[in-house]
Write a protein that holds these residues in place. Structure first.
Motif, PDB file in Angstrom:
ATOM      1  N   ILE A  83      41.294  32.131  33.687  1.00  0.00           N
ATOM      2  CA  ILE A  83      42.608  32.690  33.933  1.00  0.00           C
ATOM      3  C   ILE A  83      42.528  33.821  34.952  1.00  0.00           C
ATOM      4  CG2 ILE A  83      44.461  34.036  32.860  1.00  0.00           C
ATOM      5  CD1 ILE A  83      44.157  32.279  30.431  1.00  0.00           C
ATOM      6  N   MET A  84      41.420  34.506  34.992  1.00  0.00           N
ATOM      7  CA  MET A  84      41.283  35.667  35.850  1.00  0.00           C
ATOM      8  C   MET A  84      40.933  35.300  37.294  1.00  0.00           C
ATOM      9  SD  MET A  84      39.099  39.052  35.052  1.00  0.00           S
ATOM     10  CE  MET A  84      37.615  38.437  35.755  1.00  0.00           C
ATOM     11  N   MET A  85      40.993  34.052  37.672  1.00  0.00           N
ATOM     12  CA  MET A  85      40.614  33.651  39.023  1.00  0.00           C
ATOM     13  C   MET A  85      41.669  33.984  40.059  1.00  0.00           C
ATOM     14  SD  MET A  85      38.222  30.551  38.973  1.00  0.00           S
ATOM     15  CE  MET A  85      36.888  30.357  37.851  1.00  0.00           C
ATOM     16  N   ALA A  86      42.880  34.362  39.643  1.00  0.00           N
ATOM     17  CA  ALA A  86      43.932  34.702  40.586  1.00  0.00           C
ATOM     18  C   ALA A  86      44.791  35.814  40.004  1.00  0.00           C
ATOM     19  CB  ALA A  86      44.789  33.495  40.900  1.00  0.00           C
ATOM     20  N   PHE A  87      45.351  36.612  40.895  1.00  0.00           N
ATOM     21  CA  PHE A  87      46.260  37.667  40.485  1.00  0.00           C
ATOM     22  C   PHE A  87      47.428  37.663  41.450  1.00  0.00           C
ATOM     23  CE2 PHE A  87      47.835  42.032  40.862  1.00  0.00           C
ATOM     24  CZ  PHE A  87      48.236  42.235  39.556  1.00  0.00           C
ATOM     25  N   ASP A  88      48.623  37.668  40.914  1.00  0.00           N
ATOM     26  CA  ASP A  88      49.827  37.661  41.737  1.00  0.00           C
ATOM     27  C   ASP A  88      49.833  36.483  42.706  1.00  0.00           C
ATOM     28  OD1 ASP A  88      52.316  38.684  42.390  1.00  0.00           O
ATOM     29  OD2 ASP A  88      51.521  40.044  43.917  1.00  0.00           O
ATOM     30  N   GLY A  89      49.261  35.357  42.257  1.00  0.00           N
ATOM     31  CA  GLY A  89      49.247  34.153  43.067  1.00  0.00           C
ATOM     32  C   GLY A  89      48.197  34.126  44.158  1.00  0.00           C
ATOM     33  N   LYS A  90      47.362  35.149  44.216  1.00  0.00           N
ATOM     34  CA  LYS A  90      46.339  35.219  45.263  1.00  0.00           C
ATOM     35  C   LYS A  90      44.960  35.214  44.617  1.00  0.00           C
ATOM     36  CE  LYS A  90      49.412  37.805  48.181  1.00  0.00           C
ATOM     37  NZ  LYS A  90      50.217  38.924  47.818  1.00  0.00           N
ATOM     38  N   PRO A  91      43.979  34.548  45.244  1.00  0.00           N
ATOM     39  CA  PRO A  91      42.627  34.517  44.679  1.00  0.00           C
ATOM     40  C   PRO A  91      42.001  35.910  44.649  1.00  0.00           C
ATOM     41  CG  PRO A  91      42.801  33.081  46.623  1.00  0.00           C
ATOM     42  CD  PRO A  91      44.094  33.788  46.480  1.00  0.00           C
ATOM     43  N   ILE A  92      41.201  36.130  43.634  1.00  0.00           N
ATOM     44  CA  ILE A  92      40.468  37.392  43.511  1.00  0.00           C
ATOM     45  C   ILE A  92      39.087  37.185  44.124  1.00  0.00           C
ATOM     46  CG2 ILE A  92      39.458  39.041  41.886  1.00  0.00           C
ATOM     47  CD1 ILE A  92      41.715  38.307  39.947  1.00  0.00           C
ATOM     48  N   PRO A  93      38.659  38.085  45.019  1.00  0.00           N
ATOM     49  CA  PRO A  93      37.311  37.956  45.599  1.00  0.00           C
ATOM     50  C   PRO A  93      36.247  37.989  44.514  1.00  0.00           C
ATOM     51  CG  PRO A  93      38.609  39.607  46.791  1.00  0.00           C
ATOM     52  CD  PRO A  93      39.403  39.216  45.574  1.00  0.00           C
ATOM     53  N   ASP A  94      35.151  37.256  44.723  1.00  0.00           N
ATOM     54  CA  ASP A  94      34.085  37.149  43.718  1.00  0.00           C
ATOM     55  C   ASP A  94      33.561  38.504  43.262  1.00  0.00           C
ATOM     56  OD1 ASP A  94      34.255  34.413  43.599  1.00  0.00           O
ATOM     57  OD2 ASP A  94      32.634  34.077  45.033  1.00  0.00           O
ATOM     58  N   GLU A  95      33.358  39.445  44.207  1.00  0.00           N
ATOM     59  CA  GLU A  95      32.813  40.752  43.798  1.00  0.00           C
ATOM     60  C   GLU A  95      33.799  41.497  42.894  1.00  0.00           C
ATOM     61  OE1 GLU A  95      34.592  41.323  47.944  1.00  0.00           O
ATOM     62  OE2 GLU A  95      33.197  39.905  47.069  1.00  0.00           O
ATOM     63  N   ASP A  96      35.098  41.306  43.120  1.00  0.00           N
ATOM     64  CA  ASP A  96      36.095  41.939  42.259  1.00  0.00           C
ATOM     65  C   ASP A  96      36.148  41.263  40.894  1.00  0.00           C
ATOM     66  OD1 ASP A  96      36.657  43.636  44.339  1.00  0.00           O
ATOM     67  OD2 ASP A  96      38.548  42.675  44.895  1.00  0.00           O
ATOM     68  N   LYS A  97      35.968  39.942  40.859  1.00  0.00           N
ATOM     69  CA  LYS A  97      35.944  39.225  39.583  1.00  0.00           C
ATOM     70  C   LYS A  97      34.845  39.770  38.687  1.00  0.00           C
ATOM     71  CE  LYS A  97      37.464  34.771  41.310  1.00  0.00           C
ATOM     72  NZ  LYS A  97      37.053  33.404  41.565  1.00  0.00           N
ATOM     73  N   GLU A  98      33.665  39.962  39.275  1.00  0.00           N
ATOM     74  CA  GLU A  98      32.540  40.467  38.480  1.00  0.00           C
ATOM     75  C   GLU A  98      32.826  41.869  37.952  1.00  0.00           C
ATOM     76  OE1 GLU A  98      29.566  40.504  36.122  1.00  0.00           O
ATOM     77  OE2 GLU A  98      30.103  38.700  37.222  1.00  0.00           O
TER      78      GLU A  98
END
Length: 113
Positions: A83-98
């Motif tokens: 679920i956390m792969m996108a925020f506000d319809g935009k992808p989250i960069p991998d470093e931010d996901k971690e």
């Protein structure tokens, strides 16, 4: 009497996802879960939905009120990470996901104290 569809809808709502999301993640044909209002799914399709929702098939079938029989307390579930792969319809960069996962793990560990 709670039906299979009602159980799927209930747990989907609790997890903040749509039935269409669950249907797609389980790899089922278009709107398959909606068809379960009137028909019985194949066992392997039911298992796929249970896996996506992280519950037991017995829970979905109404045989138990225990959502999952075994769940790791040390890690976030894969469902949370998906679920956390996108925020506000935009992808989250991998470093931010971690970083976000790290923070979520910290918060979860603080609750256990």
């Amino acid at each position: 009497m709670t039906t299979l569809y009602d159980r799927i809808k209930e747990i989907s709502n609790k997890k903040g996802v749509s039935i269409d999301y669950v249907n797609d993640k389980a790899g089922l044909s278009n709107k398959a879960i909606y068809g379960w209002k009137k028909s019985t799914p194949k066992a392997d399709n039911l298992q796929k939905v249970a896996d996506v929702l992280h519950v037991s098939t017995d829970y979905l079938l109404g045989r138990t009120d225990e959502m999952n029989l075994a769940q790791s307390n040390n890690e976030l579930s894969g469902f949370d990470e998906e679920i956390m792969m996108a925020f506000d319809g935009k992808p989250i960069p991998d470093e931010d996901k971690e970083k976000l996962l790290e923070f979520a793990r910290f918060l979860k560990s603080q609750r256990g104290r």
